[in-house]
Design a protein around this motif. Structure first.
Motif, PDB file in Angstrom:
ATOM      1  N   GLY A  35       0.787  -1.224   0.000  1.00 61.44           N
ATOM      2  CA  GLY A  35       0.000   0.000   0.000  1.00 61.44           C
ATOM      3  C   GLY A  35       0.819   1.274   0.000  1.00 61.44           C
ATOM      4  N   GLU A  36       2.111   1.176  -0.254  1.00 57.49           N
ATOM      5  CA  GLU A  36       3.005   2.331  -0.197  1.00 57.49           C
ATOM      6  C   GLU A  36       3.302   2.849  -1.604  1.00 57.49           C
ATOM      7  OE1 GLU A  36       7.102   3.455   2.208  1.00 57.49           O
ATOM      8  OE2 GLU A  36       6.898   1.445   1.382  1.00 57.49           O
ATOM      9  N   ILE A  37       3.439   4.163  -1.724  1.00 58.72           N
ATOM     10  CA  ILE A  37       3.940   4.778  -2.949  1.00 58.72           C
ATOM     11  C   ILE A  37       5.366   5.245  -2.675  1.00 58.72           C
ATOM     12  CG2 ILE A  37       3.649   6.565  -4.693  1.00 58.72           C
ATOM     13  CD1 ILE A  37       0.704   6.705  -3.978  1.00 58.72           C
ATOM     14  N   VAL A  38       6.312   4.668  -3.389  1.00 56.98           N
ATOM     15  CA  VAL A  38       7.727   5.025  -3.245  1.00 56.98           C
ATOM     16  C   VAL A  38       8.208   5.612  -4.558  1.00 56.98           C
ATOM     17  CG1 VAL A  38      10.062   4.158  -2.853  1.00 56.98           C
ATOM     18  CG2 VAL A  38       8.159   3.252  -1.511  1.00 56.98           C
ATOM     19  N   SER A  39       8.745   6.820  -4.511  1.00 54.67           N
ATOM     20  CA  SER A  39       9.317   7.457  -5.692  1.00 54.67           C
ATOM     21  C   SER A  39      10.828   7.278  -5.711  1.00 54.67           C
ATOM     22  CB  SER A  39       8.981   8.949  -5.728  1.00 54.67           C
ATOM     23  OG  SER A  39       7.626   9.153  -6.042  1.00 54.67           O
ATOM     24  N   TRP A 180      -5.108   5.407  -5.925  1.00 55.06           N
ATOM     25  CA  TRP A 180      -4.488   4.825  -4.730  1.00 55.06           C
ATOM     26  C   TRP A 180      -5.474   4.790  -3.559  1.00 55.06           C
ATOM     27  CZ3 TRP A 180      -3.471   6.817   0.151  1.00 55.06           C
ATOM     28  CH2 TRP A 180      -2.707   5.983   0.970  1.00 55.06           C
ATOM     29  N   ARG A 181      -6.225   5.852  -3.376  1.00 60.30           N
ATOM     30  CA  ARG A 181      -7.202   5.880  -2.284  1.00 60.30           C
ATOM     31  C   ARG A 181      -8.253   4.786  -2.453  1.00 60.30           C
ATOM     32  NH1 ARG A 181      -6.956  11.481  -3.618  1.00 60.30           N
ATOM     33  NH2 ARG A 181      -5.737  12.684  -2.104  1.00 60.30           N
ATOM     34  N   GLU A 182      -8.611   4.514  -3.706  1.00 55.35           N
ATOM     35  CA  GLU A 182      -9.641   3.505  -3.980  1.00 55.35           C
ATOM     36  C   GLU A 182      -9.107   2.088  -3.790  1.00 55.35           C
ATOM     37  OE1 GLU A 182     -13.451   2.169  -5.151  1.00 55.35           O
ATOM     38  OE2 GLU A 182     -12.782   4.241  -4.817  1.00 55.35           O
ATOM     39  N   ASN A 183      -7.890   1.819  -4.278  1.00 62.65           N
ATOM     40  CA  ASN A 183      -7.362   0.445  -4.332  1.00 62.65           C
ATOM     41  C   ASN A 183      -6.210   0.175  -3.385  1.00 62.65           C
ATOM     42  OD1 ASN A 183      -9.188   0.100  -6.370  1.00 62.65           O
ATOM     43  ND2 ASN A 183      -7.696  -0.009  -8.027  1.00 62.65           N
ATOM     44  N   LEU A 200       3.281  12.889  -4.295  1.00 60.94           N
ATOM     45  CA  LEU A 200       2.724  11.547  -4.398  1.00 60.94           C
ATOM     46  C   LEU A 200       3.207  10.567  -3.329  1.00 60.94           C
ATOM     47  CD1 LEU A 200       2.969  10.916  -8.261  1.00 60.94           C
ATOM     48  CD2 LEU A 200       0.883  11.366  -6.947  1.00 60.94           C
ATOM     49  N   SER A 201       4.430  10.727  -2.864  1.00 57.94           N
ATOM     50  CA  SER A 201       5.128   9.604  -2.228  1.00 57.94           C
ATOM     51  C   SER A 201       4.966   9.534  -0.723  1.00 57.94           C
ATOM     52  CB  SER A 201       6.626   9.699  -2.537  1.00 57.94           C
ATOM     53  OG  SER A 201       6.842   9.934  -3.897  1.00 57.94           O
ATOM     54  N   HIS A 202       5.017   8.305  -0.220  1.00 60.08           N
ATOM     55  CA  HIS A 202       5.204   8.088   1.209  1.00 60.08           C
ATOM     56  C   HIS A 202       6.695   8.123   1.557  1.00 60.08           C
ATOM     57  CE1 HIS A 202       1.264   6.067   0.370  1.00 60.08           C
ATOM     58  NE2 HIS A 202       0.946   6.802   1.412  1.00 60.08           N
TER      59      HIS A 202
END
Length: 256
Positions: A35-39, A180-183, A200-202
């Motif tokens: 569930g993480e967004i990594v740039s 991302w919020r949805e899925n 965008l990123s965590h």
């Protein structure tokens, strides 16, 4: 976000040619949580796209290991969706058929999934439209929907908005966060745009150049949705920029 979905373990990549060997990546170690967004950001030629292709299973001639849910990645698979800078849609297929790919829209389950994804990426009314009739941002929405149809465990994005104008890029960043919020799709995102990485990123992984090594991993605790004009956003942006300014080569240009 405590579960490591993707593990990159001491990965190195060397390109061999008649002119000698070039080390593109050196001892890259990174865990990406569910569930993480990594740039990933860094100078041109530091191996960002190479790393993404390795994670996708498109390049397995490496040292080290890449694991998805504990299993080694040895080839491309539907578990890893890949979004390129160009949309790469089939020009002879309309939007809904591009999303479906080799799956039949006559299958009620496929039909339902395609319709749901068209709604998710906000392309209602364009189901029968062909790629040449779409804007760049709309075409990328189709590409993202096509990748999501296969329910990938991780979505790999290689500068997917780099060719878009600033307004469309901002709009697409918002759309990606909506998805991302949805899925809660896990994403590994390559970009040259500092604001995009912060928005965008965590976490933001800064790569050094020649060979590509992890210089810093910057945690982004800013609350979503993020305001680009806020003091906290600008302060974090400055931290990323200062880190990048001390990468090699010294005179790299950045989208700021």
């Amino acid at each position: 976000m405590s579960t490591a979905l993707l593990q990159i373990r001491e990965v190195s990549k060397t390109f061999h040619s008649d002119g000698g060997d070039t080390v593109a990546l050196d001892q890259i170690g990174l865990a990406v949580n569910t569930g993480e967004i990594v740039s990933i950001i860094g100078p041109s030629g530091c191996g960002k796209s190479t790393l993404l292709k390795i994670v996708a299973g498109l390049d397995i001639d490496i040292e080290g290991d890449v694991l998805l849910e504990g299993e080694p990645i040895t080839r491309p698979s539907r578990e890893k969706g890949f979004i390129f800078q160009e949309h790469r849609l089939f020009p002879w297929l309309n939007v809904e058929r591009n999303i479906a790919g080799n799956l039949s829209l006559r299958d009620p389950a496929v039909r339902r999934q395609v319709d749901d994804l068209i709604t998710l990426v906000k392309l209602q009314g364009f189901e029968k439209t062909y790629p040449k009739q779409l804007s760049g941002g709309m075409a990328q929405r189709v590409a993202i929907a096509r990748a999501l149809l296969r329910n990938p465990k991780v979505l790999l994005l290689d500068e997917p908005f780099g060719a878009l104008d600033a307004f469309t890029r901002s709009h697409m960043q918002e759309a990606l966060l909506d998805i991302w919020r949805e899925n809660r799709t896990t994403m590994l995102f390559v970009t040259h745009d500092i604001d995009e990485a912060v928005f965008l990123s965590h976490r933001i992984v800064v790569l050094d150049s020649r060979p590509g090594r992890i210089k810093s991993i910057i945690t982004n605790d800013l609350t979503l949705p993020r305001k680009r004009t806020s003091t906290a956003f600008q302060e974090l942006r400055t931290v990323v920029l200062r880190t990048l300014e001390h990468t090699e080569p010294e005179k790299e240009s950045w989208e700021i």
